[in-house]
Design a protein around this motif. Structure first.
Motif: not given
Length: 362
Positions: A126-135, A143-150, A152-153, A193-198
């Motif tokens: 499984t390839l895990v990546s982050l996107s949509a880093l916004t404030d 306040k910041f938010s982002a989306t992980s492809s995995e 639950g991370d 940074t998500d819990s898988d290190g992406a």
């Protein structure tokens, strides 16, 4: 010249953009511009079996293992190997691919372990990546938010390249306890940074709003040789209030100011501080630009800014010269409005010196 009924009036908060200096500040709000997300610099991320080891594929990245791994599992370059005995039903391992700018994608890799032998468990990873880093700007914080492809991370955030006086926070960068100088700071960085290190980085411009805090030699008044200092007439606290000459004392809050470093070489700015902290109103010679000013170059209070009208340079003879008008600050008797003049008064009233609050008479 104090008017007791006005001493408890509310402060007007200003967002003056001065450079960091010996002046101390108390931050009141942070504002973040839209985040500009980075682009991951790697490509072709994957994993394949290769004669008892796992080869990690991809260009433009360096590899590392993330989180707990079985004893004996290591990575060197792009090769994962195993030096231990057989392990029954090991958990998947995570390998992070990081580009030169610190952005990362993660591989969740199911594995099987035999003595000194590691291989993929099936062909799935499984390839895990982050996107949509916004404030978003919420109650003075960013306040910041982002989306992980995995799904639950969990995702954490860290900010860097901040002005001195601010500390990183997650998920929000907070002004609480901040002492950064007010102003606009470009190039602030947020890393998700998500819990898988992406990981995904982004840049934004941070605006700091702050009040000057009185303390030491920055809190007091400009006082001439006759004991008269800057005074907000009748303790008025609004743009356009007249600055008069009046006896400066510890007990008269109308004569209390904060001296701040200006943006012009050698200049100071004087912020009205009747309650011991900056009001957001500064002494100004508007040079005829204020219709309600009784005098063309009469000193008044105006909303603090970095313009030359609010900056005064002490001269070698003790006089003060306004940066914008080039005029000297002159008194015209106790209680009268201070005003700009082409030359100092001949009787010495234009010679001023800064006195901190503790040195003012009671």
């Amino acid at each position: 010249m104090a008017c007791p009924a006005l001493l408890g009036s509310a402060l007007v908060v200003g967002a003056a953009a001065l450079p960091a200096s010996a002046q101390t500040y108390q931050d009141t709000a942070l504002i973040g511009s839209s985040v500009s997300d980075a682009t991951f610099g790697g490509s072709g991320i994957g994993a394949v079996d290769d004669n008892g080891v796992i080869k990690l594929t991809g260009s433009g990245v360096t590899w590392s293992l993330h989180g707990p791994v079985p004893v004996g599992v290591t990575v060197s370059g792009n090769t994962i190997s195993f030096s231990g005995p057989i392990v029954q039903s090991p958990n998947p391992i995570v390998a992070d691919a990081t580009d030169k700018n610190g952005n990362a994608e993660a591989l969740e890799i199911p594995i099987s372990l035999l003595p000194h032998y590691i291989l993929l468990q099936g062909n799935a990873y499984t390839l895990v990546s982050l996107s949509a880093l916004t404030d978003s700007n919420v109650s003075g914080n960013v306040k910041f938010s982002a989306t992980s492809s995995e799904s639950g991370d969990s995702i954490t955030f860290a900010e860097s390249n901040l002005p001195t006086g601010l500390s990183s926070g997650s998920p929000a960068l907070s002004y609480l306890g901040g002492t950064a100088a007010p102003g606009s700071y470009s190039g602030a960085v947020v890393t998700a940074t998500d819990s898988d290190g992406a990981a995904l980085k982004g840049t934004f411009t941070l605006t700091v709003e702050a009040n000057a805090v009185a303390g030491g030699s920055s809190y007091g008044d400009e006082v001439n040789r006759f004991g008269n200092g800057f005074d907000s007439f009748r303790a008025h606290q609004f743009p356009g209030a007249i600055i008069a000459g009046w006896t400066a004392t510890q007990g008269d809050r109308a004569t209390h100011f904060i001296r701040e470093n200006g943006t012009h070489s050698g200049a100071f700015r004087f912020e009205y501080a009747p309650q011991g902290s900056g009001s957001g109103l500064c002494v100004s010679d508007p040079g005829g630009g204020w219709s309600s000013d009784p005098l063309r170059d009469g000193l008044i209070l105006a909303t603090c800014n970095t313009g030359p009208w609010q900056q005064f340079i002490p001269q070698s003879n003790g006089t003060l010269k306004n940066v914008a008008t080039g005029l000297y600050v002159n008194p015209a008797g106790t209680g009268a409005q201070l005003r700009g003049g082409t030359s100092p008064t001949p009787w010495g009233g234009s010679s001023y010196a800064w006195k901190d609050h503790s040195s003012l008479p009671g």
